[in-house]
Design an enzyme around this catalytic site. Structure first.
Site, PDB file in Angstrom:
ATOM      1  N   LYS A  51       0.867  -1.199  -0.007  1.00 31.80           N
ATOM      2  CA  LYS A  51       0.048   0.114  -0.198  1.00 31.80           C
ATOM      3  C   LYS A  51       0.925   1.330   0.201  1.00 31.80           C
ATOM      4  O   LYS A  51       0.584   2.081  -0.690  1.00 31.80           O
ATOM      5  CB  LYS A  51      -1.012  -0.174   1.195  1.00 31.80           C
TER       6      LYS A  51
ATOM      7  N   ARG B 139     -10.062   0.382   8.815  1.00 26.28           N
ATOM      8  CA  ARG B 139      -9.697  -0.738   8.925  1.00 26.28           C
ATOM      9  C   ARG B 139     -10.715  -1.689   9.859  1.00 26.28           C
ATOM     10  O   ARG B 139     -10.333  -2.758  10.111  1.00 26.28           O
ATOM     11  CB  ARG B 139      -8.371  -0.954   9.946  1.00 26.28           C
TER      12      ARG B 139
ATOM     13  N   ARG C  42      11.030  -6.467   5.356  1.00 33.62           N
ATOM     14  CA  ARG C  42      10.831  -5.106   5.488  1.00 33.62           C
ATOM     15  C   ARG C  42      11.449  -4.853   6.717  1.00 33.62           C
ATOM     16  O   ARG C  42      11.896  -3.778   6.981  1.00 33.62           O
ATOM     17  CB  ARG C  42       9.553  -4.538   5.477  1.00 33.62           C
TER      18      ARG C  42
ATOM     19  N   ARG D  61      10.701  -0.666  12.118  1.00 35.13           N
ATOM     20  CA  ARG D  61       9.601  -0.618  12.690  1.00 35.13           C
ATOM     21  C   ARG D  61       9.475  -1.655  13.891  1.00 35.13           C
ATOM     22  O   ARG D  61       9.712  -2.884  13.453  1.00 35.13           O
ATOM     23  CB  ARG D  61       8.488  -0.691  11.745  1.00 35.13           C
TER      24      ARG D  61
ATOM     25  N   ARG E 105      -0.943  -9.038  13.664  1.00 34.36           N
ATOM     26  CA  ARG E 105      -1.544  -8.190  12.670  1.00 34.36           C
ATOM     27  C   ARG E 105      -2.177  -8.817  11.398  1.00 34.36           C
ATOM     28  O   ARG E 105      -3.155  -8.516  11.104  1.00 34.36           O
ATOM     29  CB  ARG E 105      -0.237  -7.281  12.207  1.00 34.36           C
TER      30      ARG E 105
HETATM   31  P1  AMP Z   1       0.291   0.705   9.058  1.00 35.11           P
HETATM   32  O1  AMP Z   1       1.579   1.394   8.875  1.00 35.11           O
HETATM   33  O2  AMP Z   1      -0.782   1.016   8.479  1.00 35.11           O
HETATM   34  O3  AMP Z   1       0.542  -0.934   9.017  1.00 35.11           O
HETATM   35  O4  AMP Z   1      -0.238   0.694  10.783  1.00 35.11           O
HETATM   36  C1  AMP Z   1       0.591   0.420  11.745  1.00 35.11           C
HETATM   37  C2  AMP Z   1      -0.155   0.298  13.037  1.00 35.11           C
HETATM   38  O5  AMP Z   1      -0.939   1.642  13.277  1.00 35.11           O
HETATM   39  C3  AMP Z   1      -1.159  -0.765  12.923  1.00 35.11           C
HETATM   40  O6  AMP Z   1      -0.871  -2.160  13.357  1.00 35.11           O
HETATM   41  C4  AMP Z   1      -2.345  -0.286  14.048  1.00 35.11           C
HETATM   42  O7  AMP Z   1      -1.728  -0.821  15.473  1.00 35.11           O
HETATM   43  C5  AMP Z   1      -2.224   1.088  13.947  1.00 35.11           C
HETATM   44  N1  AMP Z   1      -3.078   1.476  13.018  1.00 35.11           N
HETATM   45  C6  AMP Z   1      -2.983   2.207  11.868  1.00 35.11           C
HETATM   46  N2  AMP Z   1      -4.232   2.381  11.103  1.00 35.11           N
HETATM   47  C7  AMP Z   1      -4.893   1.974  11.942  1.00 35.11           C
HETATM   48  C8  AMP Z   1      -6.600   1.871  11.851  1.00 35.11           C
HETATM   49  N3  AMP Z   1      -7.125   2.436  10.704  1.00 35.11           N
HETATM   50  N4  AMP Z   1      -7.272   1.616  12.821  1.00 35.11           N
HETATM   51  C9  AMP Z   1      -6.567   0.951  13.674  1.00 35.11           C
HETATM   52  N5  AMP Z   1      -5.116   0.983  14.302  1.00 35.11           N
HETATM   53  C10 AMP Z   1      -4.390   1.452  13.157  1.00 35.11           C
END
Ligand code: AMP
Length: 197
Positions: A17, A92, A131, A137, A149
């Site tokens: 993404k 999400r 990654r 991260r 996740r």
């Molecule tokens: P990402 O970078 O999109 O993989 O997000 C990293 C982490 O941020 C996720 O594993 C969640 O803990 C939190 N997070 C990001 N976006 C959301 C969302 N829309 N709803 C809930 N948690 C989120």
């Protein structure tokens, strides 16, 4: 108000993404709303919101809906001049999708399309392990967090695709292949919509 191109970029962790959103933003001049990036920014700045989110992020769990929705509301309200939004990593959960529809409706807007990047699970795990070596991260670093996740995604996030499918807005794209080939698939969907916007 004129309708804009507002899209959701959807897919499991590691689907690509972030990579594809950069290309989409450049071609269509959209405003990027990545909730993961916003949380990491808050965390870097040490805000209360960042500290609250960290408890969930570090364990691979989803941050509670009201926290996420409030943050997105602020970001949409603060954007005055835009060709449209690309939502990346949001919504999400189904309640987040419902809240987004309400926020956009009150701004005279709506979601034009959801593009879902389809990638098999074994490939996802491999990509996330790779990654981890470069992203720094915390949530990429161990297999258990990656597994959490993916489980959160299956239980809470997959139903969001069904939500947009019911609205006739879901388009699935093959997420395996070269970055350019995947982007070509995305362009086929967005170019016609962009002319209408
Ligand atoms: P990402 O970078 O999109 O993989 O997000 C990293 C982490 O941020 C996720 O594993 C969640 O803990 C939190 N997070 C990001 N976006 C959301 C969302 N829309 N709803 C809930 N948690 C989120």
């Amino acid at each position: 108000m004129q309708k804009r191109l507002n899209m959701v970029l959807f897919g499991p962790p590691g689907a690509g993404k972030g990579t594809q959103s950069e290309k989409i933003i450049e071609r269509y001049n959209l405003t990027h709303i990545s909730t993961g990036d916003l949380f990491r920014k808050h965390l870097g700045e040490g805000t209360a919101l960042g500290l609250e989110a960290q408890r969930y992020m570090d364990n691979g769990k989803l941050v509670p809906d009201e926290v996420v929705i409030g943050m997105v509301d602020d970001k949409i309200s603060a954007t005055t001049d835009s060709n449209g939004f690309i939502f990346d990593g949001f919504p999400r959960t189904v309640p987040q999708a419902e809240a987004l529809d309400k926020l956009l409706t009150s701004a005279g807007q709506s979601i034009s399309v959801m593009i879902s990047l389809e990638v098999p699970e074994e490939e996802l795990k491999q990509r996330l392990r790779n990654r981890a070596k470069v992203s720094g991260r915390a949530d990429d670093q161990d297999d258990e967090k990656i597994q959490t996740r993916i489980e959160e995604y299956r239980a809470k996030t997959l139903p969001v695709a069904a939500y947009y499918k019911t609205q006739g807005k879901l388009v699935m794209i093959n997420g395996v292949g070269s970055i350019e080939d995947i982007f070509a698939g995305i362009r086929q969907v967005l170019d016609p919509l962009n002319q209408l916007a």
